[in-house]
Design a protein around this motif. Structure first.
Motif, PDB file in Angstrom:
ATOM      1  N   ALA A  14       2.130  10.215  -1.943  1.00  0.00           N
ATOM      2  CA  ALA A  14       1.597   9.768  -2.919  1.00  0.00           C
ATOM      3  C   ALA A  14       0.058   8.880  -1.745  1.00  0.00           C
ATOM      4  CB  ALA A  14       1.369   8.010  -3.048  1.00  0.00           C
ATOM      5  N   ASP A  15      -1.124   9.047  -2.124  1.00  0.00           N
ATOM      6  CA  ASP A  15      -1.535   8.347  -1.008  1.00  0.00           C
ATOM      7  C   ASP A  15      -1.503   7.200  -0.963  1.00  0.00           C
ATOM      8  OD1 ASP A  15      -3.208  10.784  -0.750  1.00  0.00           O
ATOM      9  OD2 ASP A  15      -4.632  10.933  -2.110  1.00  0.00           O
ATOM     10  N   PHE A  16      -2.399   6.714   0.465  1.00  0.00           N
ATOM     11  CA  PHE A  16      -1.914   5.073   0.722  1.00  0.00           C
ATOM     12  C   PHE A  16      -3.572   5.020   1.783  1.00  0.00           C
ATOM     13  CE2 PHE A  16       0.492   6.956   4.178  1.00  0.00           C
ATOM     14  CZ  PHE A  16       0.007   6.048   4.689  1.00  0.00           C
ATOM     15  N   GLU A  17      -3.763   4.093   1.535  1.00  0.00           N
ATOM     16  CA  GLU A  17      -4.752   3.145   2.002  1.00  0.00           C
ATOM     17  C   GLU A  17      -4.448   2.508   3.380  1.00  0.00           C
ATOM     18  OE1 GLU A  17      -9.294   0.550   1.985  1.00  0.00           O
ATOM     19  OE2 GLU A  17      -7.493   1.354  -0.440  1.00  0.00           O
ATOM     20  N   PHE A  18      -5.128   3.162   4.471  1.00  0.00           N
ATOM     21  CA  PHE A  18      -4.587   2.416   6.284  1.00  0.00           C
ATOM     22  C   PHE A  18      -6.010   1.258   6.189  1.00  0.00           C
ATOM     23  CE2 PHE A  18      -4.321   3.698  10.275  1.00  0.00           C
ATOM     24  CZ  PHE A  18      -2.933   2.538  11.518  1.00  0.00           C
ATOM     25  N   THR A  19      -6.192   0.344   5.830  1.00  0.00           N
ATOM     26  CA  THR A  19      -7.017  -0.366   6.430  1.00  0.00           C
ATOM     27  C   THR A  19      -7.679  -0.351   7.597  1.00  0.00           C
ATOM     28  OG1 THR A  19      -6.194  -2.590   6.141  1.00  0.00           O
ATOM     29  CG2 THR A  19      -6.375  -1.581   4.582  1.00  0.00           C
ATOM     30  N   ALA A  20      -8.726  -1.105   7.411  1.00  0.00           N
ATOM     31  CA  ALA A  20      -9.480  -1.689   8.874  1.00  0.00           C
ATOM     32  C   ALA A  20      -8.679  -2.244  10.242  1.00  0.00           C
ATOM     33  CB  ALA A  20     -10.926  -2.004   8.630  1.00  0.00           C
ATOM     34  N   GLN A  21      -8.215  -3.626   9.167  1.00  0.00           N
ATOM     35  CA  GLN A  21      -7.068  -4.357   9.225  1.00  0.00           C
ATOM     36  C   GLN A  21      -6.279  -4.027  10.357  1.00  0.00           C
ATOM     37  OE1 GLN A  21      -6.013  -7.529   6.915  1.00  0.00           O
ATOM     38  NE2 GLN A  21      -5.687  -9.068   8.407  1.00  0.00           N
ATOM     39  N   GLU A  22      -5.658  -2.741   9.283  1.00  0.00           N
ATOM     40  CA  GLU A  22      -4.450  -2.089  10.018  1.00  0.00           C
ATOM     41  C   GLU A  22      -4.432  -1.364  10.872  1.00  0.00           C
ATOM     42  OE1 GLU A  22      -3.078  -0.147   6.458  1.00  0.00           O
ATOM     43  OE2 GLU A  22      -1.667  -1.860   5.875  1.00  0.00           O
ATOM     44  N   GLN A  23      -5.746  -0.963  11.135  1.00  0.00           N
ATOM     45  CA  GLN A  23      -6.197   0.301  12.279  1.00  0.00           C
ATOM     46  C   GLN A  23      -5.938  -0.808  13.599  1.00  0.00           C
ATOM     47  OE1 GLN A  23      -9.032   2.946  11.180  1.00  0.00           O
ATOM     48  NE2 GLN A  23      -9.015   2.521   9.391  1.00  0.00           N
ATOM     49  N   TYR A  26      -2.849  -2.071  15.079  1.00  0.00           N
ATOM     50  CA  TYR A  26      -2.331  -0.744  15.248  1.00  0.00           C
ATOM     51  C   TYR A  26      -2.995  -0.748  16.579  1.00  0.00           C
ATOM     52  CZ  TYR A  26       0.379   1.143  11.541  1.00  0.00           C
ATOM     53  OH  TYR A  26       2.048   1.666  10.958  1.00  0.00           O
ATOM     54  N   ALA A  27      -3.700  -1.088  16.768  1.00  0.00           N
ATOM     55  CA  ALA A  27      -4.531  -0.206  18.153  1.00  0.00           C
ATOM     56  C   ALA A  27      -3.968  -1.492  19.092  1.00  0.00           C
ATOM     57  CB  ALA A  27      -6.301  -0.425  18.252  1.00  0.00           C
ATOM     58  N   GLU A  28      -3.935  -2.203  18.969  1.00  0.00           N
ATOM     59  CA  GLU A  28      -3.588  -3.867  19.550  1.00  0.00           C
ATOM     60  C   GLU A  28      -2.436  -3.370  19.871  1.00  0.00           C
ATOM     61  OE1 GLU A  28      -2.508  -8.590  18.302  1.00  0.00           O
ATOM     62  OE2 GLU A  28      -5.004  -8.156  17.622  1.00  0.00           O
ATOM     63  N   LYS A  29      -1.645  -3.394  19.151  1.00  0.00           N
ATOM     64  CA  LYS A  29      -0.203  -3.546  19.628  1.00  0.00           C
ATOM     65  C   LYS A  29       0.466  -2.122  20.540  1.00  0.00           C
ATOM     66  CE  LYS A  29       1.812  -6.665  17.051  1.00  0.00           C
ATOM     67  NZ  LYS A  29       2.072  -7.747  18.346  1.00  0.00           N
ATOM     68  N   PHE A  31      -0.024   1.425  18.801  1.00  0.00           N
ATOM     69  CA  PHE A  31       0.269   2.360  18.571  1.00  0.00           C
ATOM     70  C   PHE A  31      -0.807   3.191  18.444  1.00  0.00           C
ATOM     71  CE2 PHE A  31       2.575  -0.942  15.665  1.00  0.00           C
ATOM     72  CZ  PHE A  31       3.456  -0.657  16.870  1.00  0.00           C
ATOM     73  N   THR A  32      -0.415   4.529  18.983  1.00  0.00           N
ATOM     74  CA  THR A  32      -1.426   5.787  19.100  1.00  0.00           C
ATOM     75  C   THR A  32      -1.386   6.816  18.340  1.00  0.00           C
ATOM     76  OG1 THR A  32       0.049   7.656  20.490  1.00  0.00           O
ATOM     77  CG2 THR A  32      -1.667   5.610  21.193  1.00  0.00           C
ATOM     78  N   ASN A  33      -0.425   6.562  16.690  1.00  0.00           N
ATOM     79  CA  ASN A  33      -0.028   7.696  15.464  1.00  0.00           C
ATOM     80  C   ASN A  33      -0.210   6.196  14.706  1.00  0.00           C
ATOM     81  OD1 ASN A  33       1.028  10.005  17.651  1.00  0.00           O
ATOM     82  ND2 ASN A  33       2.737   8.825  17.176  1.00  0.00           N
ATOM     83  N   GLU A  34      -1.139   7.226  13.482  1.00  0.00           N
ATOM     84  CA  GLU A  34      -1.210   6.615  12.725  1.00  0.00           C
ATOM     85  C   GLU A  34      -0.050   6.672  11.639  1.00  0.00           C
ATOM     86  OE1 GLU A  34      -4.274   8.237  10.709  1.00  0.00           O
ATOM     87  OE2 GLU A  34      -5.995   8.016  11.452  1.00  0.00           O
ATOM     88  N   PRO A  35       0.364   5.553  10.882  1.00  0.00           N
ATOM     89  CA  PRO A  35       1.600   5.426   9.854  1.00  0.00           C
ATOM     90  C   PRO A  35       2.038   7.198   9.197  1.00  0.00           C
ATOM     91  CG  PRO A  35       0.095   3.930   8.756  1.00  0.00           C
ATOM     92  CD  PRO A  35      -0.175   4.993  10.162  1.00  0.00           C
ATOM     93  N   GLY A  36       2.537   7.551   8.738  1.00  0.00           N
ATOM     94  CA  GLY A  36       2.779   8.730   7.938  1.00  0.00           C
ATOM     95  C   GLY A  36       3.734   8.436   7.133  1.00  0.00           C
ATOM     96  N   ARG A  37       3.769   7.160   6.600  1.00  0.00           N
ATOM     97  CA  ARG A  37       4.506   6.882   5.046  1.00  0.00           C
ATOM     98  C   ARG A  37       3.652   5.432   4.510  1.00  0.00           C
ATOM     99  NH1 ARG A  37       8.781   7.706   8.543  1.00  0.00           N
ATOM    100  NH2 ARG A  37      10.315   9.694   7.364  1.00  0.00           N
ATOM    101  N   CYS A  38       4.017   5.854   2.959  1.00  0.00           N
ATOM    102  CA  CYS A  38       2.580   4.691   1.979  1.00  0.00           C
ATOM    103  C   CYS A  38       3.949   3.446   2.998  1.00  0.00           C
ATOM    104  CB  CYS A  38       3.060   5.166   0.742  1.00  0.00           C
ATOM    105  SG  CYS A  38       4.475   4.933   0.119  1.00  0.00           S
ATOM    106  N   PRO A  39       3.018   1.915   2.222  1.00  0.00           N
ATOM    107  CA  PRO A  39       4.086   0.552   2.656  1.00  0.00           C
ATOM    108  C   PRO A  39       4.750   0.396   1.626  1.00  0.00           C
ATOM    109  CG  PRO A  39       1.635   0.306   2.601  1.00  0.00           C
ATOM    110  CD  PRO A  39       1.632   2.114   2.021  1.00  0.00           C
TER     111      PRO A  39
END
Length: 104
Positions: A14-23, A26-29, A31-39
């Motif tokens: 399924a397609d899922f949205e990786f919001t600017a807030q989540e990005q 991730y950057a603050e923590k 994390f260099t990889n985008e999530p590969g799984r939906c929530p």
């Protein structure tokens, strides 16, 4: 400023949205990889791992070990051990066993 992205879940497709807030999170923590799984799939995977299934399980689905009777070589107490005593090495109960007692 990051913009929302549409990603594809590797588990359910399924397609899922990786919001600017989540990005930003991730950057603050770091994390260099985008999530590969939906929530939903992330939540299901986390539940499965916490319940003892899959890689890194905490033993929730572990088969009970077969225990064998033995007599402690130090105090003579009847005990149970997770191996079949061969008789050529001493067996100790949990109270008498310490790493300094080991010879083998």
């Amino acid at each position: 400023m990051a913009q929302d992205k549409v990603l594809n879940c590797r588990d359910c497709g399924a397609d899922f949205e990786f919001t600017a807030q989540e990005q930003d999170f991730y950057a603050e923590k770091g994390f260099t990889n985008e999530p590969g799984r939906c929530p939903d799939c992330r939540k299901a995977r986390k539940q499965q791992q916490n319940s003892g299934g899959g890689f890194g399980s905490r033993g929730g689905n572990r088969v009970q070990r077969e225990m064998h009777p033995a007599t402690c070589a130090a105090c003579g107490t009847e005990t149970q051990v997770p191996f079949r005593p061969s008789g050529d090495r001493p067996v100790y109960c949990s109270n008498c066993y310490t790493p300094s007692n080991r010879r083998y």
